[in-house]
Design a protein around this motif. Sequence first.
Motif, mmCIF file in Angstrom:
data_model
loop_
_atom_site.group_PDB
_atom_site.id
_atom_site.type_symbol
_atom_site.label_atom_id
_atom_site.label_comp_id
_atom_site.label_asym_id
_atom_site.label_seq_id
_atom_site.Cartn_x
_atom_site.Cartn_y
_atom_site.Cartn_z
ATOM 1 N N TYR A 41 -16.320 2.758 15.398
ATOM 2 C CA TYR A 41 -15.006 2.128 15.171
ATOM 3 C C TYR A 41 -14.727 1.915 13.687
ATOM 4 O O TYR A 41 -13.591 1.627 13.302
ATOM 5 C CB TYR A 41 -14.861 0.817 15.969
ATOM 6 N N VAL A 42 -15.762 2.056 12.868
ATOM 7 C CA VAL A 42 -15.551 2.027 11.411
ATOM 8 C C VAL A 42 -15.312 3.448 10.888
ATOM 9 O O VAL A 42 -14.365 3.700 10.141
ATOM 10 C CB VAL A 42 -16.770 1.380 10.697
ATOM 11 N N ARG B 14 -3.521 4.849 5.718
ATOM 12 C CA ARG B 14 -4.653 5.714 6.048
ATOM 13 C C ARG B 14 -5.942 5.151 5.465
ATOM 14 O O ARG B 14 -5.965 4.716 4.310
ATOM 15 C CB ARG B 14 -4.442 7.104 5.426
ATOM 16 N N PRO B 15 -7.000 5.187 6.237
ATOM 17 C CA PRO B 15 -8.292 4.772 5.712
ATOM 18 C C PRO B 15 -8.939 5.916 4.952
ATOM 19 O O PRO B 15 -8.701 7.087 5.257
ATOM 20 C CB PRO B 15 -9.097 4.471 6.974
ATOM 21 N N ILE C 140 -10.068 -4.889 13.341
ATOM 22 C CA ILE C 140 -11.021 -3.811 13.639
ATOM 23 C C ILE C 140 -11.470 -3.953 15.094
ATOM 24 O O ILE C 140 -12.391 -4.732 15.386
ATOM 25 C CB ILE C 140 -12.263 -3.863 12.718
ATOM 26 N N TYR D 188 -11.923 4.773 12.016
ATOM 27 C CA TYR D 188 -10.886 3.743 11.972
ATOM 28 C C TYR D 188 -9.490 4.315 11.786
ATOM 29 O O TYR D 188 -9.249 5.138 10.898
ATOM 30 C CB TYR D 188 -11.172 2.740 10.852
ATOM 31 N N PRO E 67 -15.498 4.970 4.772
ATOM 32 C CA PRO E 67 -16.043 3.623 4.619
ATOM 33 C C PRO E 67 -17.122 3.569 3.544
ATOM 34 O O PRO E 67 -17.887 4.516 3.368
ATOM 35 C CB PRO E 67 -16.632 3.295 5.992
#
Lengths: 221, 221
Positions: free
Chosen positions: A214-215, A195-196, A137, A218, A199
């Motif tokens: 950045y989360v 793929r995220p 990350i 992401y 969160p």
Amino acid sequence: MYALVMSEPSSSRTKVRRLAERASYDPATITTILDEALICHVGFVDDGAPVVIPTIHARIGETLYLHGSPASRMLRSMRSGAEISVNVTLVDGLVVARAAFHNSMNYRSVVLFGSPRIVDDATEKWAALEAITDHVIPGRWADSRPMTEKEFKGTLVAALPIDEVSAKVRSGGPSDDEEDYDLPIWAGVIPLQIRPSAPVADSLLTSEVPAPDYVVDYRRP
Amino acid sequence: MYALVMSEPSSSRTKVRRLAERASYDPATITTILDEALICHVGFVDDGAPVVIPTIHARIGETLYLHGSPASRMLRSMRSGAEISVNVTLVDGLVVARAAFHNSMNYRSVVLFGSPRIVDDATEKWAALEAITDHVIPGRWADSRPMTEKEFKGTLVAALPIDEVSAKVRSGGPSDDEEDYDLPIWAGVIPLQIRPSAPVADSLLTSEVPAPDYVVDYRRP
């Protein structure tokens, strides 16, 4: 960089034997694959038998760093100066051919050989731990509660020079036999990506801390 | 199934040593991981040194099948009855902890050890090749131009009993230190998945063949 592998295999071991047209010794190709992959697979010999363990890596220049507990079998085997093999593989798509025999995958893979050294120099070790955190990350190291001296001392870092190395890459559509192209069978590629999804905040977050950019944004490189 | 591993490690080697609370010897857990993973990483010893190679696998009952060219180093090493190690890893998410030291990943991983046998029986070999094709894209084998005798003979299949095996699983949120929970640092999980994007038809498709449902609706299990 990777002076040894600019144009040809650096050893007979890294010479890609099977499907040699897929081989690459180009430093930029190798670097991109190492940096994009979340994890690598490390092979070592334990009591004469092969062992494969998945772990997180990071690259700084021409060095690959690994980390772990001093108690781990992998890192104990590295202490002895034994050789390891590291494989990093990204699956980019499924190649759907007309012939069962020609089904394949599009992938980018790197293989490395060498004898890692345990990193004793504190400056190098801090840099490696930062790189490993930010490899997964980017930006997280600076935002985290810093490592304590105790945590730092309780973590082993190993360094492997990226010199005995090669890449293997397959891309593009299926390669069917000449006589099969007229068959009424669909052929093509199913692209795949990591793929995220959104969160998930820790239920134990005590204050109203927003998720950092950045989360939220992401993506793998 | 996996009678040997119903409740305890089948050998000292498959006993998970590090972070033993993440260990599992439950057959359903092991089966699900093996079936969901697109590829595995095979470790073998070549001339005394470890080698790790990514390859496609498939499971039928309590046997793991691998295939390849008779010329591949991996399959040549199997011919000699040597031992291999197989690792399968699914990365389910990135665990973002408050402390740099506690960043982690959610994953499901299986490790297998054993000496594979080369499959000579034609019926078993056909079934293994069908399973390997349909492991990647369920339904594809029946739709493909069938393997010829020559292709069949030119492919080596190896079988590894799934008995010396264990799984390691991490799930859930971060595990920070008690005193860090009050820090104003975001923590949580970024879930990751392998996602297909729209299939790309081969530019050499000669007739108007629609993509089959199992391609259009492709998902990992």
